[in-house]
Design a protein around this motif. Structure first.
Motif, PDB file in Angstrom:
ATOM      1  N   GLY A 205    -131.250 -12.967  38.825  1.00 17.49           N
ATOM      2  CA  GLY A 205    -130.889 -14.122  38.017  1.00 17.49           C
ATOM      3  C   GLY A 205    -129.472 -14.027  37.498  1.00 17.49           C
ATOM      4  O   GLY A 205    -128.723 -15.020  37.503  1.00 17.49           O
ATOM      5  N   ALA A 206    -129.068 -12.847  37.053  1.00 14.35           N
ATOM      6  CA  ALA A 206    -127.722 -12.669  36.515  1.00 14.35           C
ATOM      7  C   ALA A 206    -126.663 -12.900  37.582  1.00 14.35           C
ATOM      8  O   ALA A 206    -125.621 -13.526  37.312  1.00 14.35           O
ATOM      9  N   ARG A 207    -126.901 -12.414  38.801  1.00 14.28           N
ATOM     10  CA  ARG A 207    -125.917 -12.624  39.863  1.00 14.28           C
ATOM     11  C   ARG A 207    -125.799 -14.098  40.219  1.00 14.28           C
ATOM     12  O   ARG A 207    -124.704 -14.587  40.526  1.00 14.28           O
ATOM     13  N   LEU A 208    -126.901 -14.809  40.186  1.00 16.68           N
ATOM     14  CA  LEU A 208    -126.851 -16.243  40.457  1.00 16.68           C
ATOM     15  C   LEU A 208    -126.088 -16.985  39.373  1.00 16.68           C
ATOM     16  O   LEU A 208    -125.201 -17.801  39.648  1.00 16.68           O
ATOM     17  N   VAL A 209    -126.451 -16.727  38.113  1.00 17.36           N
ATOM     18  CA  VAL A 209    -125.821 -17.443  36.998  1.00 17.36           C
ATOM     19  C   VAL A 209    -124.323 -17.165  36.949  1.00 17.36           C
ATOM     20  O   VAL A 209    -123.517 -18.039  36.629  1.00 17.36           O
ATOM     21  N   GLY A 210    -123.927 -15.928  37.274  1.00 17.16           N
ATOM     22  CA  GLY A 210    -122.519 -15.562  37.225  1.00 17.16           C
ATOM     23  C   GLY A 210    -121.707 -15.991  38.426  1.00 17.16           C
ATOM     24  O   GLY A 210    -120.489 -15.791  38.453  1.00 17.16           O
ATOM     25  N   ASP A 211    -122.338 -16.593  39.421  1.00 17.51           N
ATOM     26  CA  ASP A 211    -121.627 -17.032  40.618  1.00 17.51           C
ATOM     27  C   ASP A 211    -120.756 -18.247  40.282  1.00 17.51           C
ATOM     28  O   ASP A 211    -121.255 -19.260  39.784  1.00 17.51           O
ATOM     29  N   VAL A 228    -128.242 -14.286  27.372  1.00 19.38           N
ATOM     30  CA  VAL A 228    -127.518 -13.686  28.495  1.00 19.38           C
ATOM     31  C   VAL A 228    -127.023 -14.769  29.446  1.00 19.38           C
ATOM     32  O   VAL A 228    -125.884 -14.731  29.927  1.00 19.38           O
ATOM     33  N   VAL A 229    -127.884 -15.756  29.721  1.00 14.45           N
ATOM     34  CA  VAL A 229    -127.499 -16.864  30.598  1.00 14.45           C
ATOM     35  C   VAL A 229    -126.267 -17.580  30.055  1.00 14.45           C
ATOM     36  O   VAL A 229    -125.305 -17.851  30.789  1.00 14.45           O
ATOM     37  N   SER A 230    -126.276 -17.886  28.764  1.00 15.29           N
ATOM     38  CA  SER A 230    -125.141 -18.595  28.170  1.00 15.29           C
ATOM     39  C   SER A 230    -123.860 -17.773  28.243  1.00 15.29           C
ATOM     40  O   SER A 230    -122.773 -18.308  28.511  1.00 15.29           O
ATOM     41  N   ARG A 231    -123.965 -16.475  28.017  1.00 18.47           N
ATOM     42  CA  ARG A 231    -122.778 -15.628  28.059  1.00 18.47           C
ATOM     43  C   ARG A 231    -122.207 -15.534  29.470  1.00 18.47           C
ATOM     44  O   ARG A 231    -120.989 -15.607  29.666  1.00 18.47           O
TER      45      ARG A 231
END
Length: 469
Positions: A205-211, A228-231
């Protein structure tokens, strides 16, 4: 029943990490999936961008028609999806099936709303036209929880698809088989890569959101994950919509039937073993009715425990979390009236638990428990209850049981939450939406306004050449 394996749909890519899911009722293995690897994530995002550029060119009515077809396919597989949900999360089969059809209803609703989702005309000069139009944001990442996994996913995916976005869906790592099967059903109807499913834990999930190629993220789940998603999204400027955890208060006013109040409290605190975002997490009861209310609430919890109908907690980690909060409360002066110990034997059962003598400093009153626990604090008057209910870092929803219209109006005005319910813990019209406050989220994650969140508005000024007056 045999464990499930998804050799074609889940076992693709270069990942090594596995997710093995066990049935929280029996402890038996449901199945194993391979998490999506970095290389496959890159391919998924690239494919979504290509698919989205074509998909947004389809008329809104055509997108809605295909979404209606997807709804019918999902409805035809309701029993299969409900069975997967029940086996992965422990939710009762009848409740899981009802949630599948709630998802079907959401798809049908968004299919109709998408065709009429438009901007507005503006009052400009008579020789020109001024208006706004909505356009899709692009590629949407949809992160969904294990609670009501089909209903929640259908709402977010339906709204994103009908507005012309392509979707990459990552279901909870606690319900990957349900998410994968749902994704397959969407893919059977929609054009290739308009809806894709990836599986894995927080890292995926983190790699997707940070893409940086992701345009919008819609997340429903815990507040910790939402933060974490917002950051991550703040680095890329990705638009975020999130509906996160709550610590929903229930206020029980004086002058009411204690049995009815206890039934409402039990329904709010124990439905799906308290594993709902809008479950009752803390109760403030007027001293005049406290004794009778606690007697009736204890009886309701005892009856539920003896019936064997209470759903288990989703896994051992959740069971340990709930037990820790109860132990903390007891160590700090609370008293257990019923429950308070994990069920013996296989699975992750935890009984309906009623605590009295609770205080604001206890974790069970300050934090989301997400279990079948009804912690009760006795108050001297309605004002004290209102102040206590409002003293919280969350802001999802709250319920007030009262026969006084003045008290109801005061609660509506002063409770800083997204949704206030008077005399019905789970009341609300279909398609309703709200904006959670503080740690409970950001933006509209439900209802017609979700279409706006998943779109961008463009202002247009259209004038004839040479005419400027």
């Amino acid at each position: 029943m045999a464990a499930l394996v998804f050799p074609d749909f889940a076992r693709r890519g270069d990942a090594e990490e596995e997710l093995t899911i066990t049935d929280p009722r029996t402890g038996e293995v449901v199945g194993t999936v391979i998490c999506t690897g970095d290389g496959e994530l890159r391919q998924t995002v690239d494919a979504a961008r290509i698919a989205q550029a074509l998909w947004e060119q389809a008329p809104a009515e055509s997108r809605g028609r295909l979404l209606r077809e997807a709804a019918e396919v999902i409805a035809a597989h309701a029993d299969e999806l409900a069975d997967l949900t029940a086996r992965e999360t422990g939710q009762a089969q009848t409740d899981a099936r009802a949630c599948v059809f709630a998802g079907v209803a959401a798809l049908r609703r968004f299919a109709e709303l998408g065709a009429v989702h438009g901007g507005r005309s503006l009052a400009g000069v008579s020789t020109a036209s001024d208006y706004t139009r909505f356009e899709p944001r692009g590629v949407a990442v949809v992160l969904t929880p294990w609670t009501d996994p089909v209903a929640v996913a259908c709402g977010l995916i339906g709204a994103a698809v009908v507005t012309g976005n392509a979707v990459i869906h990552k279901p909870s790592e606690r319900a990957p088989h349900t998410g994968l099967r749902l994704g397959r059903l969407f893919s059977d109807v929609l054009p290739p890569d308009v809806v894709q499913t990836v599986v894995g834990g927080p890292g995926v999930g983190a790699r997707l959101v940070g893409d940086p190629m992701i345009d919008v993220v819609a997340h429903i789940g815990s507040s910790a994950t939402g933060e974490v998603v917002s950051r991550l999204a703040s680095v890329t400027g990705t638009h975020v919509v999130r509906a996160n955890g709550g610590n929903d208060a229930l206020i029980v006013d004086a002058g009411l039937d204690p049995r009815w109040c206890a039934r409402e409290a039990a329904r709010g605190a124990f439905a799906n073993s308290g594993q709902l975002g809008t479950a009752v997490e803390r109760i403030y009861v007027h001293r005049d009715v406290a004794e009778a209310f606690l007697t009736e609430l204890t009886a309701a919890a005892t009856q539920l425990n003896e019936s064997g109908e209470l759903a288990p907690l989703v896994d051992e980690r959740m069971c340990a979390h709930v037990d820790e909060q109860i132990r903390d409360a007891v160590a700090n002066g609370a008293r257990v009236l019923v429950g308070g110990e994990p069920d013996p034997g296989p699975g992750c059962g935890y009984p309906a638990t009623v605590l009295t003598g609770c205080t604001p400093t206890m974790a069970v009153m300050r934090e989301e428990t997400y279990g079948p626990v009804a912690p009760v604090q006795v108050v001297d008057d309605f004002d004290e209850a209102l102040i206590a209910a409002g003293n919280d870092r969350y802001g999802l929803s709250a319920t007030v049981l009262t026969g006084e219209i003045a008290h109801a109006q005061l609660a509506i005005a002063e409770l800083q939450v997204g949704s206030v319910k008077i005399n019905n813990v789970f009341g609300g019209a279909p398609g309703a939406s709200s904006q959670p406050r503080r740690d409970s989220g950001l933006g509209f994650a439900y209802g017609p306004e979700l279409l706006d969140e998943l779109s961008v508005a463009k202002l247009v000024h259209l004038a004839a050449p040479g005419v400027h007056r």
